[in-house]
Design a protein around this motif. Structure first.
Motif, PDB file in Angstrom:
ATOM      1  N   THR A  33       0.740  -1.094  -0.050  1.00 49.62           N
ATOM      2  CA  THR A  33      -0.038  -0.049  -0.022  1.00 49.62           C
ATOM      3  C   THR A  33       0.833   1.262  -0.026  1.00 49.62           C
ATOM      4  O   THR A  33       2.212   1.044   0.472  1.00 49.62           O
ATOM      5  CB  THR A  33      -1.005  -0.045   1.292  1.00 49.62           C
ATOM      6  OG1 THR A  33      -0.322   0.041   2.491  1.00 49.62           O
ATOM      7  CG2 THR A  33      -1.859  -1.237   1.414  1.00 49.62           C
ATOM      8  N   PRO A  34       0.419   2.325  -0.361  1.00 47.53           N
ATOM      9  CA  PRO A  34       1.209   3.599  -0.318  1.00 47.53           C
ATOM     10  C   PRO A  34       1.777   3.886   1.022  1.00 47.53           C
ATOM     11  O   PRO A  34       2.923   4.306   1.003  1.00 47.53           O
ATOM     12  CB  PRO A  34       0.126   4.859  -0.979  1.00 47.53           C
ATOM     13  CG  PRO A  34      -0.756   4.037  -1.820  1.00 47.53           C
ATOM     14  CD  PRO A  34      -0.895   2.567  -0.927  1.00 47.53           C
ATOM     15  N   ALA A  35       0.952   3.756   2.021  1.00 49.42           N
ATOM     16  CA  ALA A  35       1.658   3.870   3.635  1.00 49.42           C
ATOM     17  C   ALA A  35       2.639   2.875   3.595  1.00 49.42           C
ATOM     18  O   ALA A  35       3.526   3.242   4.514  1.00 49.42           O
ATOM     19  CB  ALA A  35       0.304   3.867   4.367  1.00 49.42           C
ATOM     20  N   GLY A  36       2.467   1.540   3.344  1.00 47.48           N
ATOM     21  CA  GLY A  36       3.556   0.777   3.524  1.00 47.48           C
ATOM     22  C   GLY A  36       4.850   1.063   2.951  1.00 47.48           C
ATOM     23  O   GLY A  36       5.932   0.815   3.206  1.00 47.48           O
ATOM     24  N   ALA A  37       4.487   1.597   1.617  1.00 46.07           N
ATOM     25  CA  ALA A  37       5.735   1.719   0.747  1.00 46.07           C
ATOM     26  C   ALA A  37       6.635   2.989   1.420  1.00 46.07           C
ATOM     27  O   ALA A  37       7.901   3.173   1.376  1.00 46.07           O
ATOM     28  CB  ALA A  37       5.232   2.163  -0.561  1.00 46.07           C
ATOM     29  N   ILE A  38       5.674   3.931   2.162  1.00 50.69           N
ATOM     30  CA  ILE A  38       6.526   5.149   2.744  1.00 50.69           C
ATOM     31  C   ILE A  38       7.214   4.780   3.796  1.00 50.69           C
ATOM     32  O   ILE A  38       8.213   4.987   4.175  1.00 50.69           O
ATOM     33  CB  ILE A  38       5.458   6.190   2.971  1.00 50.69           C
ATOM     34  CG1 ILE A  38       4.828   6.817   1.597  1.00 50.69           C
ATOM     35  CG2 ILE A  38       5.954   7.266   3.815  1.00 50.69           C
ATOM     36  CD1 ILE A  38       3.648   7.756   1.933  1.00 50.69           C
ATOM     37  N   LEU A  39       6.571   3.729   4.692  1.00 49.48           N
ATOM     38  CA  LEU A  39       7.054   3.383   5.797  1.00 49.48           C
ATOM     39  C   LEU A  39       8.218   2.416   5.577  1.00 49.48           C
ATOM     40  O   LEU A  39       9.549   2.504   6.215  1.00 49.48           O
ATOM     41  CB  LEU A  39       6.340   2.498   6.741  1.00 49.48           C
ATOM     42  CG  LEU A  39       5.195   3.293   7.507  1.00 49.48           C
ATOM     43  CD1 LEU A  39       4.353   2.237   8.128  1.00 49.48           C
ATOM     44  CD2 LEU A  39       5.775   3.966   8.584  1.00 49.48           C
ATOM     45  N   PHE A  40       8.339   1.842   4.316  1.00 50.84           N
ATOM     46  CA  PHE A  40       9.546   0.871   4.006  1.00 50.84           C
ATOM     47  C   PHE A  40      10.659   1.853   3.448  1.00 50.84           C
ATOM     48  O   PHE A  40      11.935   1.722   3.985  1.00 50.84           O
ATOM     49  CB  PHE A  40       8.980   0.049   2.994  1.00 50.84           C
ATOM     50  CG  PHE A  40       9.983  -1.125   2.499  1.00 50.84           C
ATOM     51  CD1 PHE A  40      10.018  -2.383   3.211  1.00 50.84           C
ATOM     52  CD2 PHE A  40      10.980  -0.999   1.494  1.00 50.84           C
ATOM     53  CE1 PHE A  40      11.025  -3.335   3.010  1.00 50.84           C
ATOM     54  CE2 PHE A  40      11.887  -2.116   1.320  1.00 50.84           C
ATOM     55  CZ  PHE A  40      11.622  -3.225   2.001  1.00 50.84           C
ATOM     56  N   GLY A  41      10.329   2.871   2.698  1.00 46.64           N
ATOM     57  CA  GLY A  41      11.399   3.758   2.322  1.00 46.64           C
ATOM     58  C   GLY A  41      11.897   4.457   3.418  1.00 46.64           C
ATOM     59  O   GLY A  41      13.066   4.683   3.474  1.00 46.64           O
TER      60      GLY A  41
END
Length: 64
Positions: A33-41
Motif C-alpha cells: 500500500t502507499p502507506a506501507g511503501a512510505i514506511l519501507f522507504g
C-alpha cells in the motif's frame, strides 16, 4: 573529519534519500500500500543514515 562534517553529512543524506526512494518505489511496485511503501522507504533511509554515520565515524577516529 571536523572540517568536513557538513560535506560528509550532505553526501550521506543524499545517498540515504536515493536509497529510501528506491526502496519505497520498489515496495510499492511489489504490491505494498502507499502507506506501507512510505514506511519501507523511511526505514531504508534511517538504516542508511545510521550505518553511514557509524562507518564515517569509525574511519575518522584514529584511536580505534
Amino acid at each position: 573529519m571536523p572540517h568536513n562534517r557538513a560535506i560528509w553529512l550532505a553526501i550521506i543524506l543524499l545517498a540515504a534519500v536515493i536509497i529510501g526512494l528506491a526502496g519505497g518505489v520498489l515496495s510499492w511496485l511489489g504490491g505494498a500500500t502507499p502507506a506501507g511503501a512510505i514506511l519501507f522507504g523511511a526505514g531504508g533511509l534511517a538504516a542508511t543514515v545510521l550505518l553511514a554515520i557509524t562507518i564515517v565515524n569509525f574511519m575518522a577516529d584514529p584511536s580505534q
